[in-house]
Design an enzyme around this catalytic site. Structure first.
Site, mmCIF file in Angstrom:
data_model
loop_
_atom_site.group_PDB
_atom_site.id
_atom_site.type_symbol
_atom_site.label_atom_id
_atom_site.label_comp_id
_atom_site.label_asym_id
_atom_site.label_seq_id
_atom_site.Cartn_x
_atom_site.Cartn_y
_atom_site.Cartn_z
ATOM 1 N N GLU A 1 1.009 -1.172 0.113
ATOM 2 C CA GLU A 1 -0.048 0.077 0.014
ATOM 3 C C GLU A 1 0.874 1.272 0.113
ATOM 4 O O GLU A 1 0.551 2.293 0.984
ATOM 5 C CB GLU A 1 -0.920 0.128 1.034
ATOM 6 C CG GLU A 1 -1.695 -1.064 1.161
ATOM 7 C CD GLU A 1 -3.118 -1.200 2.166
ATOM 8 O OE1 GLU A 1 -2.864 -0.226 3.311
ATOM 9 O OE2 GLU A 1 -4.083 -1.747 2.082
ATOM 10 N N GLU B 1 -5.412 -8.212 -0.916
ATOM 11 C CA GLU B 1 -6.126 -8.219 0.516
ATOM 12 C C GLU B 1 -7.351 -7.590 0.164
ATOM 13 O O GLU B 1 -7.655 -6.551 -0.711
ATOM 14 C CB GLU B 1 -5.369 -6.903 1.250
ATOM 15 C CG GLU B 1 -4.125 -7.268 2.039
ATOM 16 C CD GLU B 1 -3.561 -6.133 2.796
ATOM 17 O OE1 GLU B 1 -4.401 -5.587 3.460
ATOM 18 O OE2 GLU B 1 -2.322 -6.052 2.986
HETATM 19 O O1 AHR Z 1 -5.241 -6.017 7.370
HETATM 20 C C1 AHR Z 1 -4.951 -4.735 7.836
HETATM 21 C C2 AHR Z 1 -4.241 -3.783 7.001
HETATM 22 O O2 AHR Z 1 -5.210 -3.392 5.955
HETATM 23 C C3 AHR Z 1 -3.182 -4.116 6.416
HETATM 24 O O3 AHR Z 1 -2.032 -4.199 7.242
HETATM 25 C C4 AHR Z 1 -2.857 -3.232 5.256
HETATM 26 O O4 AHR Z 1 -2.064 -3.485 4.215
HETATM 27 C C5 AHR Z 1 -4.194 -2.642 4.911
HETATM 28 O O5 AHR Z 1 -4.397 -1.204 4.968
#
Ligand code: AHR
Length: 535
Positions: A174, A295
């Site tokens: 990110e 994610e």
């Molecule tokens: O999973 C929680 C967080 O969400 C992770 O660390 C990050 O990559 C995202 O913002």
């Protein structure tokens, strides 16, 4: 009473090859995901590395293909070199992202050896927040080079003779996020150039690897999609995937917002594909960029009051960094961590369906989306307390997709009733626009030509009514109907727990009828369904 839904799948209408990596999970050391569930040297089942064997065994019973690990915000301040070798040499650090101590008892080798013990492909994120090009070169050498260099020989000395052979590497986590340590939010070109150089160098160490570059980590950020475009223009030729993240939020009790959430993922995917193809054309490149959704998740969150006047930077300084919160010291033997959810939050049907609906959206874009990593996916596959392991409701659709969602993704045409999501705001950063005409019956299909099997997946997102459906596969001449598997609960609040692990389990619908190439069946309200056919 909803009108009868008609779902048609025809052998001529193919989307693309399904990558098994679509059914991956994401793991980072927050809450009890690593400390407590994956790792607890005091656990009665702990192995020689301190990994919980009961958790390993439970995961081994699933066809889990891949896990992105480690990853997450902590990586952007993590020096992997402090986490290798004998325990007494390892250096403890503060993790500024999550305000916790990282003692590095679970380090680079532990992550990769845990992957070997469970038997899945590790997808690895390097630090491009505080990390530099040398770190990237050294980690590739340590991990993937045979031997004869300082770093590769160090790996051998530390007990892993053979290279790990990590194939897919994420170039930071990110990197657009203002909350990220060493964020590149204000310099997308700079990040794109850095990603280009790092990717080139890593591939010069190991020509067999693939890399993924970060794009905006949510479609709701103000800099999206311009940030992505500027990054891609600098590194298009050097990377193989764009790394996308999104967490969908819905207010409590709002089924339309929760179950319709996959439409926002789909908008994000479509825009990202358009951006990638625009840059491909600009570069006159024959290379087609692939998408990694490494994610994702859906959650129910209370609305937070909007705070007019706060720019994004103030927001993250003030809110995400929890400046007043004490640094947490993990006790892996204590799974009751205040303020952090344990794994396995997908225990009930609505949450299971929301996440599964995102997976169906990925399948509908299987020609371009090649990686999917569910946050909390490991807890969905093996929900765990300190003492026990059990299966959440989400376990069933997730593993059924891993098993039957193989081969070629097939287009589904759906005619059914629809619903709308009115625009809503959860907080300053999660403001959802209105969406109209979402089909209640959410579908995808997979054709496994090797096995001669077709699976049609359907979620009935209608929270008030069941729905009769006709699944028309008459184009598959001579094929027979195998079964209709269904998963539902009459109580949307019911969840599987250790004490009651079978509150929600799949059953076969014996009432389903197959005639003239069409299955007629009833889809229960808030249900997951698999229709299987054989050549
Ligand atoms: O999973 C929680 C967080 O969400 C992770 O660390 C990050 O990559 C995202 O913002």
């Amino acid at each position: 009473m909803p009108k009868k839904a008609v779902v048609t799948v025809h052998p001529a209408y193919r989307i693309g090859e399904i990558s098994p990596r679509l059914y991956g999970s994401f793991l980072e050391p927050i809450g009890t995901m690593v400390n407590g569930t994956m790792y607890n040297p005091k656990h009665p089942t702990a192995d020689d590395k301190g990994f919980r064997r009961d958790f390993i065994e439970a995961l081994k019973q699933t066809p889990i293909p891949a896990v992105r690990l480690p990853g997450g915000n902590f990586v952007s301040g993590w020096d992997w070199k402090d986490s290798i070798g004998p325990m007494e040499q390892r250096k403890a650090h503060l993790d500024l992202a999550w305000r916790q101590y990282i003692p590095n008892d679970v380090g680079h080798d532990e992550y990769l050896q845990w992957a070997e013990r469970v038997g899945f492909e590790p997808l690895y994120t390097i630090n491009l927040g505080t990390g530099d090009i040398n770190d990237a070169i050294y980690i590739t050498e340590y991990t993937n080079h045979e031997g004869g260099t300082y770093w590769s020989d160090l790996r051998r000395k530390y007990g892993h003779e053979k290279p790990y052979g990590v194939k897919l590497w994420y170039l930071g986590n990110e990197m657009d996020g203002p909350w990220q340590i060493g964020s590149w939010e204000k310099d997308p070109r700079g990040y794109g150039i850095r990603a280009n150089e790092v990717s080139k160098a890593m591939k010069w160490v190991d020509g067999g690897i693939e890399t993924a570059v970060c794009v905006s980590s949510s479609p709701f950020l103000a800099h999206y999609p311009q940030w992505d475009l500027e990054v891609l223009q600098e590194c298009y030729e050097a990377v193989d995937y764009v790394s996308m993240h999104h967490y969908h939020s819905a207010p409590e009790g709002d089924f339309a917002a929760l179950l319709g959430g996959s439409v926002f993922f789909e908008d994000y995917i479509n825009t990202e594909i358009a951006l990638c193809d625009f840059v491909q054309t600009k570069c006159r490149s024959p290379r087609r960029m692939l998408l990694s959704f490494d994610e994702y998740g859906c959650m129910i969150r209370p609305n937070r009051p909007l705070r007019p006047g706060y720019g994004p930077h103030n927001l993250y300084m003030d809110h995400y960094n929890f400046p007043t919160r004490k640094y947490i010291r993990h006790d892996p033997d204590n799974m009751l961590m205040p303020g952090m959810p344990p794994m396995g939050r997908h225990g009930d049907m609505p949450m299971a369906l929301a996440n599964t609906s995102v997976l169906l959206a990925f399948l509908r874009h299987a020609d371009r989306v090649k990686v999917g990593c569910m946050t909390g996916g490991l807890g969905t596959l093996a929900a765990a307390s300190r003492e026990h392991i059990w299966r959440s409701a989400g376990y069933y659709p997730f593993t059924q997709l891993m098993t039957y969602g193989r081969g070629v993704s097939m287009r589904t045409s759906v005619d059914c009733d629809t619903f709308d999501i009115p625009g809503y705001a959860i907080d300053d950063n999660s403001q959802y626009y209105r969406h109209e005409g979402l089909p209640f019956i959410d579908t995808a299909a997979a054709l496994d030509e090797e096995k001669g099997e077709l699976a049609v997946f359907a979620i009935n997102r209608n929270w008030e009514a069941s729905n009769d459906v006709s699944i028309d596969v008459s184009g598959f001449e001579g094929w027979s109907f195998v079964e209709h598997i269904q998963l539902y609960s009459d109580d949307p609040n019911a969840a599987n727990t250790y004490e009651n692990p079978d509150a929600i389990i799949p059953t076969a619908n014996k009432e389903a009828k197959f005639e003239c190439g069409k299955v007629s069946a009833n889809l229960k309200s808030l249900s997951w369904n698999v229709f299987r056919f054989k050549k």
